[in-house]
Design an enzyme around this catalytic site. Structure first.
Site, PDB file in Angstrom:
ATOM      1  N   LYS A  37       0.840  -1.202   0.000  1.00  0.00           N
ATOM      2  CA  LYS A  37       0.000   0.000   0.000  1.00  0.00           C
ATOM      3  C   LYS A  37       0.878   1.256   0.000  1.00  0.00           C
ATOM      4  CE  LYS A  37      -0.142  -0.495   4.968  1.00  0.00           C
ATOM      5  NZ  LYS A  37      -0.844  -1.100   6.093  1.00  0.00           N
ATOM      6  N   ARG A 133      -9.966  -0.215  14.766  1.00  0.00           N
ATOM      7  CA  ARG A 133     -10.008   0.566  13.528  1.00  0.00           C
ATOM      8  C   ARG A 133     -11.156   0.033  12.679  1.00  0.00           C
ATOM      9  NH1 ARG A 133      -4.562   0.841   9.989  1.00  0.00           N
ATOM     10  NH2 ARG A 133      -5.004  -1.366   9.689  1.00  0.00           N
ATOM     11  N   TYR A 256      14.131  31.693   2.544  1.00  0.00           N
ATOM     12  CA  TYR A 256      12.940  32.416   3.035  1.00  0.00           C
ATOM     13  C   TYR A 256      13.036  32.702   4.536  1.00  0.00           C
ATOM     14  CZ  TYR A 256      10.615  31.053  -1.309  1.00  0.00           C
ATOM     15  OH  TYR A 256      10.268  30.884  -2.619  1.00  0.00           O
ATOM     16  N   MET A 304      10.064  24.705  -1.898  1.00  0.00           N
ATOM     17  CA  MET A 304       9.238  23.685  -2.536  1.00  0.00           C
ATOM     18  C   MET A 304      10.074  22.760  -3.430  1.00  0.00           C
ATOM     19  SD  MET A 304       5.796  24.147  -4.812  1.00  0.00           S
ATOM     20  CE  MET A 304       4.878  25.019  -3.556  1.00  0.00           C
TER      21      MET A 304
HETATM   22  C1  LIG Z   1      -0.157  -1.812   6.843  1.00  0.00           C
HETATM   23  C2  LIG Z   1      -0.653  -3.084   7.378  1.00  0.00           C
HETATM   24  C3  LIG Z   1       0.240  -4.133   7.633  1.00  0.00           C
HETATM   25  C4  LIG Z   1       1.742  -3.979   7.545  1.00  0.00           C
HETATM   26  O1  LIG Z   1       2.220  -3.202   8.611  1.00  0.00           O
HETATM   27  P1  LIG Z   1       3.768  -3.100   8.917  1.00  0.00           P
HETATM   28  O2  LIG Z   1       3.831  -2.422  10.218  1.00  0.00           O
HETATM   29  O3  LIG Z   1       4.368  -2.298   7.815  1.00  0.00           O
HETATM   30  O4  LIG Z   1       4.299  -4.482   8.921  1.00  0.00           O
HETATM   31  C5  LIG Z   1      -0.292  -5.357   8.018  1.00  0.00           C
HETATM   32  N1  LIG Z   1      -1.628  -5.516   8.161  1.00  0.00           N
HETATM   33  C6  LIG Z   1      -2.502  -4.521   7.957  1.00  0.00           C
HETATM   34  C7  LIG Z   1      -3.955  -4.764   8.139  1.00  0.00           C
HETATM   35  C8  LIG Z   1      -2.051  -3.271   7.569  1.00  0.00           C
HETATM   36  O5  LIG Z   1      -2.915  -2.275   7.367  1.00  0.00           O
END
Ligand SMILES: *Cc1c(COP(=O)(O)O)cnc(C)c1O
Length: 363
Positions: A37, A133, A256, A304
């Site tokens: 991700k 969550r 700046y 930037m």
């Molecule tokens: C992002 C995520 C992981 C991986 O987390 P790390 O701390 O990078 O190992 C595993 N499971 C879920 C559900 C996540 O959202």
């Protein structure tokens, strides 16, 4: 078109070593899911996804539908699990692309069941064992499972949960979450179905072997960070070519707001990278860079698109390579060091470096 003068380098051989170190650690009977991700933690979603597949990773995971579509369009074949809660208007595509996605409520299950007619949707049920969550409460896990089965539209493949405190070894809450999850999946109703049960993020993978179960999901660890007792190493460097050089007299303000004033005549070089690339402005007057194997301070406000470095009496030519993250000679600037300076975590530093920086893959 010439090469952009600031870039990220990914050392694929190091990533390969990391993957095999994690693989050996979890053993051959445990599936390895690599979370990719947020652009694979800044490493580049599709390149990393394809490479991980080639290296024998069993699963990829993403947060969102679009990330999954990018991976499929890039030619990734291994299963892709979507962690995030799904939205009604995505269901058609989730099914058509054959993603494994997450259901953790009756309501979402029912929405899917209205749409899936010809094909069963492959899903994982998410259980909340304490991260608070997403996920159905553990006490309702069995009922949700039975309900989803009754809809006859799902191929229930997995059941998982997420750890809140596993980055610390021997944490009592992590033990409690593991216990809650294991006692749930020991219910014959799940056992019978041979679901893939999974719980471990990087912390779980490293510090809690009891959380490995059928599959682990270590992201940050595989990219080489927070490695504790495993010899994984980062494969990510951030570099830029010196764009400009000037001599500045004593007592002059830089950039700046003139937040830095020279204490003597000095040499200032400018690098073509700034907060527009995701290199945080908080590093102004705090961060440093490596040039010719030596560490020099970033002076004045980061702009930037550019930042200034005080090289003192040293000689540096325009076009020479500067390292903002990574090694040069005997020196190293780590992501951990930068994240401490910015009061954040390596995760955030990595994800923020954006697509204006090309990723170069070395193999
Ligand atoms: C992002 C995520 C992981 C991986 O987390 P790390 O701390 O990078 O190992 C595993 N499971 C879920 C559900 C996540 O959202």
């Amino acid at each position: 078109m010439g090469m952009h003068p600031a870039w990220i380098e990914i050392d694929l051989l190091q990533l390969q070593r990391n993957i095999s170190i994690v693989r050996n650690w979890i053993g051959k009977d445990t599936l390895f899911c690599l979370p990719v991700k947020a652009n694979a933690y800044g490493h580049g979603l599709c390149e990393i996804g394809k490479y991980a597949e080639k290296q024998g990773v069993d699963y990829l995971a993403v947060a969102h539908l679009e990330e999954g579509i990018s991976l499929r369009n890039a030619g990734v074949h291994i299963p892709i699990l979507i962690f995030g809660a799904i939205h009604e208007d995505q269901i058609g595509e989730l099914i058509n692309y054959n993603f494994e996605f997450t259901i953790s409520s009756r309501w979402k299950g029912e929405l899917v069941s209205r749409i899936c007619r010809t094909k069963k949707a492959p899903i994982h049920i998410e259980i909340d064992t304490g991260h608070r969550r997403t996920g159905v409460r553990a006490s309702n896990g069995r009922a949700l499972f039975l309900y989803l089965q009754s809809l006859d539209c799902f191929n229930i493949i997995g059941i998982y949960s997420h750890l809140a405190t596993a980055d610390q070894p021997n944490n009592s809450f992590a033990h409690k979450q593991i216990e809650t999850f294991i006692s749930l999946i020991e219910d014959p109703i799940f056992k019978e179905k041979k679901l893939i049960s999974h719980l471990a993020n990087s912390g779980g993978t490293l510090h809690y072997p009891a959380s490995h179960l059928d599959m682990v999901r270590p992201g940050l660890l595989t990219f080489g960070y927070n490695s504790a007792h495993l010899p994984v190493q980062p494969c990510f460097s951030l570099k830029a070519k010196v764009a400009y050089f000037k001599v500045v007299e004593e007592g002059e303000g830089i950039s700046y707001g003139h937040t830095f004033t020279t204490r003597s005549t000095t040499r200032i070089v400018t690098l073509p990278i700034g907060y527009g690339d995701g290199y945080l402005r908080r590093l102004s007057n705090r961060g440093s860079v490596l040039i010719r194997g030596k560490r020099f301070p970033i002076v004045g406000m980061i702009c930037m698109d550019q930042l200034m470095v005080d090289i003192g009496n040293n000689e540096v030519f325009v076009g020479e390579e500067a390292v903002l993250i990574g090694k040069q000679g005997d020196e190293e600037i780590s992501v951990e060091e930068i994240s401490l300076l910015c009061d954040t975590l390596p995760y955030e530093i990595l994800c923020l470096l954006n697509s204006r920086l090309p990723r170069i893959y070395l193999s």
